[in-house]
Scaffold this active site. Sequence first.
Site, PDB file in Angstrom:
ATOM      1  N   HIS A  81       1.390  -1.445   0.070  1.00 17.20           N
ATOM      2  CA  HIS A  81       0.103  -0.255   0.197  1.00 17.20           C
ATOM      3  C   HIS A  81       0.778   1.659   0.290  1.00 17.20           C
ATOM      4  CE1 HIS A  81      -3.535  -2.209   1.230  1.00 17.20           C
ATOM      5  NE2 HIS A  81      -3.874  -2.081   0.286  1.00 17.20           N
ATOM      6  N   GLY A  82       2.100   0.809   0.922  1.00 15.58           N
ATOM      7  CA  GLY A  82       2.813   2.136   0.424  1.00 15.58           C
ATOM      8  C   GLY A  82       4.126   1.571   1.500  1.00 15.58           C
TER       9      GLY A  82
END
Lengths: 467, 360
Positions: free
Chosen positions: A322-323
């Site tokens: 996701h990041g």
Amino acid sequence: MLFNTIQFFAFFVAVTALFYQLPRGAARKYLLLIASYVFYGTWNWKFLPLLGIITLLDYFCALGVERLTEPRKRKAFLILSVGANLGFLGIFKYYNFAASNLAHGLGLPDDSWTAAIVLPIGISFHTFQSISYVVDVYRGEQKAVRNLGDYALFIAFFPQLVAGPIVRAAEFFEDYYTWRKPDVDEVLRGVLWMLMGLTKKMALADQFSQIADEYFGHLSAHPGAAAAWSGIFSFAMQIFFDFSGYTDMAIGMALLLGFHFPVNFLRPYLAFSITDFWHRWHVSLSRWLRDYLYIPLGGNRGGSWKTYRNLMLTMLLGGLWHGASWNFIIWGGYHGAWLSVERMLGRKKFMQTPGALLYPFRALLTFVLVCIGWVFFRAATFTDSIYVLRNMFTGSWDSASILVPVWLFCFVAIAFGIALAEEKWEWIERLPRGPAWAYAILLVALLFSVELLGVTEKAVPFVYFQF
Amino acid sequence: MKRAYPVLLGTLVVFLGLHALVFHSGLYAYWVNPSSSTGYLETILYHESIRPKNGPNQVVGVGDSRMALMPKHANAMTPETGYSFGTLGVAGATPRVWYYILRDADPKADRYRAIVICLDNYNDEDALEDLADRETDLSYLLNRLRLSDLNEFALSYHDRQRQWHAASTILFRGLGYKRDVEDLLHGPIERARTVRQSWRDSYTWFYDFQDTAKNLVGLEVDWEHRKVKFPEGLDHGLEEGILRRMVEPIPPQIGRHTHYMQLWLGKIAQHYARSQTKLIFLRLPRAAWIRPDLPPTNPNSSVHQLEKQYPNVVLLPEHLFDQLETPEFFKDEYHMTQPGLDRFTEILARKVREILGPAH
């Protein structure tokens, strides 16, 4: 070009109209391919070559994997493809994270080796789609695509290019090679999906985003438990309506073009356990992580502890997907830990729907647990996350600090009722086959919701575009 | 078998029909917050529609918050002047808004003997803001703009995004009512109460309104050193406003405002071109103190051109109200005190009588 803009609406109408004017076959394929590249180019045309390179690489790697018979060489092509995809992802998404952490570890300023890197939009999605394709070919579950244009369209197809759902090659090409014009039912469903998605995004997600942004952007201005819970509740609503709204629109658009995308959200906030939540939330990513990470790691085949290890690893990497930040890793680890705990307590208990009396409590508890996880997902730093959690559980309760207006709660209650009805009767699928007036009433209600409640002052980007 | 297109087309027709019923029939406008821009303008138009009008000798004033005509005071002079006065002054309204107000208040251009149009100056002086791009005009006129206005109104904005915003809002008024709808959802019962009370009582509130008598006596400006001595106990915000108006540099005069005034005052003049109604333009008292660096008189400004072009256009002498430009008659950098407003109204009512002659 965001889905929630008039420019995109005009683009989609033009492409769809032209699509059905053209004869079946190559002309339509190249129209969709050109449209997809134009769509991607409107974000940042400089990344078009990157998309092209990834497409070419995986196209040839898959052909190599299929044509070669020697296992070592086949594996080499697989490693080349997966390595290249992960390499691109690593450079664009994780380089700065790794560099700043390494510098920090060595006692140097965090920005010693960081670089000004722009993340190509959608790279996390289309690289995962590429990897799954080459792995499927390697496993013999998918034939390598012979036509480069066909493969390029699979990777770049604009409805799902930038934020999924992550479509398996088998699903896409089954539709593609046996394409048929959508029937009445599919057209009506397609329009309904699109409008539902637009309503979720503009009338709900964007409303909640204003509250969540205000809370997380000015934490010290909103002390106490009521503000913290309303801030995280708003984010929970925002991310669900935003992301599921996007995928609903993608599914609807694909349906109108004769493609059938898998459903990506199955009413996740009705889940009665974390295990159940992950069967309902971002289903295409969960499925990808299961098939290409969890099972290859050994899945649940090596005993309890190895199962817990695999769950943790899968969720940690899922978080990292996701990041590039520790908060996402913690979020992944948090979910991995709960999945392991539930597995430890007995998988069946958390897979089978509890009785009607127990269900509301289990669903509420699961929602609270998910919200706690969202704190790490949304807060800018770990320190902020701890601050929010402390406020949620030890802050004083002052009703005047509730940030969510009553009318927005009412709309959530309506959405909750709709979700419960869908869970029981699956009426969204059936509605287009029902009386025309019922379908029309729903569509009219959705149109009014977008007009009157949608945030239109500016097009708010989708949350998942940053991943 | 059911066909997709008839169902979708039917849905669209139902949506547009309901949309027209709710937003284009005045149904929603009735419930709009009276304190909002839309609600405010609707209230003013309503007041003018219910104002007791005895006979044909009606005069109405248009302008913004500086519109200094006080109908109650002017009507107290009816025995002397023979005319009844009303106001369509809306705080924050611009000439573009005035045009649409007059078009709806007087669609056949036959209700008034005179329209008094209050201007800041006769010179089309450019300000920092480009009035053509003022977004709030759309909010004021939300319930007044018709589909036939789409092209003209939207294209009168210079900024592309604002053009688009205006066009889409004229097509789908709900987009413009968004904030009002949210406000309504916040407290529907309170809204219903406020709206009913406003329709019932606001005419009297407005008609009987008395402004403050607190003035700026004690204000002194040292123009040479660009310094202002403020009266005792003045609010800080007010001081800043006065400083801005009295001593800060005037923006370069590039003629932008001339184009705007030509367009919208021209449209008002066209609306009354073949009517008996006189359009009386006046320059409002400018401020408590007049700075010496104001742009020189522009004999070719929009109002001067209109005066030459239309026989029913009258320009009151530019300096008619100069006597009111003193700290005694101003409460802030723009607006007059009640005594100032009363004095202005008296001068104006007599001047209107002089121009129109005896009442019929």
